[in-house]
Design a protein around this motif. Structure first.
Motif, PDB file in Angstrom:
ATOM      1  N   GLU A 157     -22.873  96.427 -10.407  1.00  0.00           N
ATOM      2  CA  GLU A 157     -23.299  95.075 -10.083  1.00  0.00           C
ATOM      3  C   GLU A 157     -22.970  94.725  -8.635  1.00  0.00           C
ATOM      4  N   LYS A 158     -23.811  93.899  -8.054  1.00  0.00           N
ATOM      5  CA  LYS A 158     -23.537  93.378  -6.723  1.00  0.00           C
ATOM      6  C   LYS A 158     -22.485  92.284  -6.848  1.00  0.00           C
ATOM      7  N   ARG A 159     -21.529  92.294  -5.977  1.00  0.00           N
ATOM      8  CA  ARG A 159     -20.498  91.260  -5.964  1.00  0.00           C
ATOM      9  C   ARG A 159     -20.575  90.500  -4.659  1.00  0.00           C
ATOM     10  N   ALA A 160     -20.122  89.284  -4.723  1.00  0.00           N
ATOM     11  CA  ALA A 160     -20.076  88.472  -3.510  1.00  0.00           C
ATOM     12  C   ALA A 160     -19.097  89.094  -2.529  1.00  0.00           C
ATOM     13  N   ARG A 161     -19.440  89.061  -1.272  1.00  0.00           N
ATOM     14  CA  ARG A 161     -18.539  89.580  -0.249  1.00  0.00           C
ATOM     15  C   ARG A 161     -17.450  88.540  -0.021  1.00  0.00           C
ATOM     16  N   VAL A 162     -16.231  88.940  -0.297  1.00  0.00           N
ATOM     17  CA  VAL A 162     -15.088  88.031  -0.208  1.00  0.00           C
ATOM     18  C   VAL A 162     -14.266  88.406   1.016  1.00  0.00           C
ATOM     19  N   TYR A 163     -13.743  87.403   1.708  1.00  0.00           N
ATOM     20  CA  TYR A 163     -12.995  87.606   2.941  1.00  0.00           C
ATOM     21  C   TYR A 163     -11.587  87.046   2.772  1.00  0.00           C
ATOM     22  N   TYR A 164     -10.584  87.802   3.222  1.00  0.00           N
ATOM     23  CA  TYR A 164      -9.184  87.381   3.134  1.00  0.00           C
ATOM     24  C   TYR A 164      -8.553  87.415   4.519  1.00  0.00           C
ATOM     25  N   ASN A 165      -7.886  86.329   4.889  1.00  0.00           N
ATOM     26  CA  ASN A 165      -7.120  86.303   6.129  1.00  0.00           C
ATOM     27  C   ASN A 165      -5.767  86.940   5.879  1.00  0.00           C
ATOM     28  N   CYS A 166      -5.359  87.806   6.783  1.00  0.00           N
ATOM     29  CA  CYS A 166      -4.102  88.549   6.634  1.00  0.00           C
ATOM     30  C   CYS A 166      -3.369  88.607   7.965  1.00  0.00           C
ATOM     31  N   ARG A 167      -2.145  89.081   7.886  1.00  0.00           N
ATOM     32  CA  ARG A 167      -1.316  89.368   9.054  1.00  0.00           C
ATOM     33  C   ARG A 167      -0.843  90.812   8.901  1.00  0.00           C
ATOM     34  N   ILE A 168      -0.824  91.547   9.989  1.00  0.00           N
ATOM     35  CA  ILE A 168      -0.412  92.947   9.923  1.00  0.00           C
ATOM     36  C   ILE A 168       1.112  93.023   9.950  1.00  0.00           C
ATOM     37  N   LEU A 169       1.651  93.634   8.912  1.00  0.00           N
ATOM     38  CA  LEU A 169       3.085  93.817   8.792  1.00  0.00           C
ATOM     39  C   LEU A 169       3.513  95.087   9.525  1.00  0.00           C
ATOM     40  N   ALA A 170       2.759  96.167   9.303  1.00  0.00           N
ATOM     41  CA  ALA A 170       3.091  97.447   9.939  1.00  0.00           C
ATOM     42  C   ALA A 170       1.853  98.333   9.976  1.00  0.00           C
ATOM     43  N   TYR A 171       1.872  99.273  10.914  1.00  0.00           N
ATOM     44  CA  TYR A 171       0.808 100.273  11.034  1.00  0.00           C
ATOM     45  C   TYR A 171       1.460 101.644  11.068  1.00  0.00           C
ATOM     46  N   MET A 231       2.165  99.139  16.670  1.00  0.00           N
ATOM     47  CA  MET A 231       1.005  99.009  17.525  1.00  0.00           C
ATOM     48  C   MET A 231       0.258  97.698  17.246  1.00  0.00           C
ATOM     49  N   PHE A 232      -0.010  97.368  15.988  1.00  0.00           N
ATOM     50  CA  PHE A 232      -0.738  96.156  15.638  1.00  0.00           C
ATOM     51  C   PHE A 232       0.143  95.114  14.956  1.00  0.00           C
ATOM     52  N   GLU A 233       1.430  95.376  14.814  1.00  0.00           N
ATOM     53  CA  GLU A 233       2.323  94.504  14.064  1.00  0.00           C
ATOM     54  C   GLU A 233       2.239  93.058  14.538  1.00  0.00           C
ATOM     55  N   GLY A 234       2.132  92.140  13.574  1.00  0.00           N
ATOM     56  CA  GLY A 234       2.097  90.722  13.865  1.00  0.00           C
ATOM     57  C   GLY A 234       0.714  90.166  14.175  1.00  0.00           C
ATOM     58  N   MET A 235      -0.272  91.021  14.376  1.00  0.00           N
ATOM     59  CA  MET A 235      -1.621  90.561  14.706  1.00  0.00           C
ATOM     60  C   MET A 235      -2.339  90.036  13.466  1.00  0.00           C
ATOM     61  N   ARG A 236      -3.321  89.193  13.705  1.00  0.00           N
ATOM     62  CA  ARG A 236      -4.164  88.695  12.621  1.00  0.00           C
ATOM     63  C   ARG A 236      -5.186  89.760  12.251  1.00  0.00           C
ATOM     64  N   ALA A 237      -5.549  89.770  10.969  1.00  0.00           N
ATOM     65  CA  ALA A 237      -6.562  90.703  10.485  1.00  0.00           C
ATOM     66  C   ALA A 237      -7.358  90.023   9.382  1.00  0.00           C
ATOM     67  N   GLY A 238      -8.549  90.507   9.177  1.00  0.00           N
ATOM     68  CA  GLY A 238      -9.391  90.023   8.097  1.00  0.00           C
ATOM     69  C   GLY A 238      -9.775  91.193   7.212  1.00  0.00           C
ATOM     70  N   LEU A 239      -9.766  90.976   5.922  1.00  0.00           N
ATOM     71  CA  LEU A 239     -10.121  92.008   4.956  1.00  0.00           C
ATOM     72  C   LEU A 239     -11.327  91.504   4.179  1.00  0.00           C
ATOM     73  N   GLU A 240     -12.413  92.284   4.210  1.00  0.00           N
ATOM     74  CA  GLU A 240     -13.648  91.861   3.558  1.00  0.00           C
ATOM     75  C   GLU A 240     -14.115  92.918   2.564  1.00  0.00           C
ATOM     76  N   LEU A 241     -14.413  92.486   1.351  1.00  0.00           N
ATOM     77  CA  LEU A 241     -14.915  93.374   0.313  1.00  0.00           C
ATOM     78  C   LEU A 241     -16.314  93.839   0.698  1.00  0.00           C
ATOM     79  N   LYS A 242     -16.510  95.169   0.748  1.00  0.00           N
ATOM     80  CA  LYS A 242     -17.820  95.732   1.082  1.00  0.00           C
ATOM     81  C   LYS A 242     -18.573  96.161  -0.173  1.00  0.00           C
ATOM     82  N   LYS A 243     -17.898  96.971  -1.026  1.00  0.00           N
ATOM     83  CA  LYS A 243     -18.546  97.400  -2.266  1.00  0.00           C
ATOM     84  C   LYS A 243     -17.493  97.858  -3.258  1.00  0.00           C
TER      85      LYS A 243
END
Length: 99
Positions: free
Chosen positions: A19-33, A1-13
């Motif tokens: 401790e509070k951590r910086a919100r970090v963002y990672y660019n990803c590609r969807i391999l499988a759903y 369904m989403f295979e091959g699409m771009r995705a972003g992964l962001e640390l929430k908590k």
């Protein structure tokens, strides 16, 4: 369904860390759903596997015509022939981004 699409992964908590951590963002590609198991397999385009915490909540944004957002946790992180692979377990369903 989403295979091959771009995705972003962001640390929430971080679950076990006060401790509070910086919100970090990672660019990803969807391999499988996997709709039955509610898992998304992601391949990281940047960063290292060690940066991904297994005791944290992440927000995953899938870039379709309109962004689709879900929350969950990374259950596994490993190297595969596709690259740095993450098994993301959806805990809070898909929501379309509200602009």
């Amino acid at each position: 369904m989403f295979e091959g699409m771009r995705a972003g992964l962001e640390l929430k908590k971080v679950i076990l860390d006060e401790e509070k951590r910086a919100r970090v963002y990672y660019n990803c590609r969807i391999l499988a759903y996997d709709g039955e198991k509610e898992c998304i397999y992601l391949v990281m385009e940047e960063g290292t596997l060690r940066e991904i915490l297994l005791d944290a909540v992440y927000e995953c944004t899938i870039f379709e015509k309109e962004p689709v957002i879900c929350e969950g946790v990374v259950m596994e992180r490993y190297f595969s022939k596709e690259g740095r692979t993450l098994k993301f377990q959806i805990k809070n369903g898909f929501y379309h981004s509200i602009k």
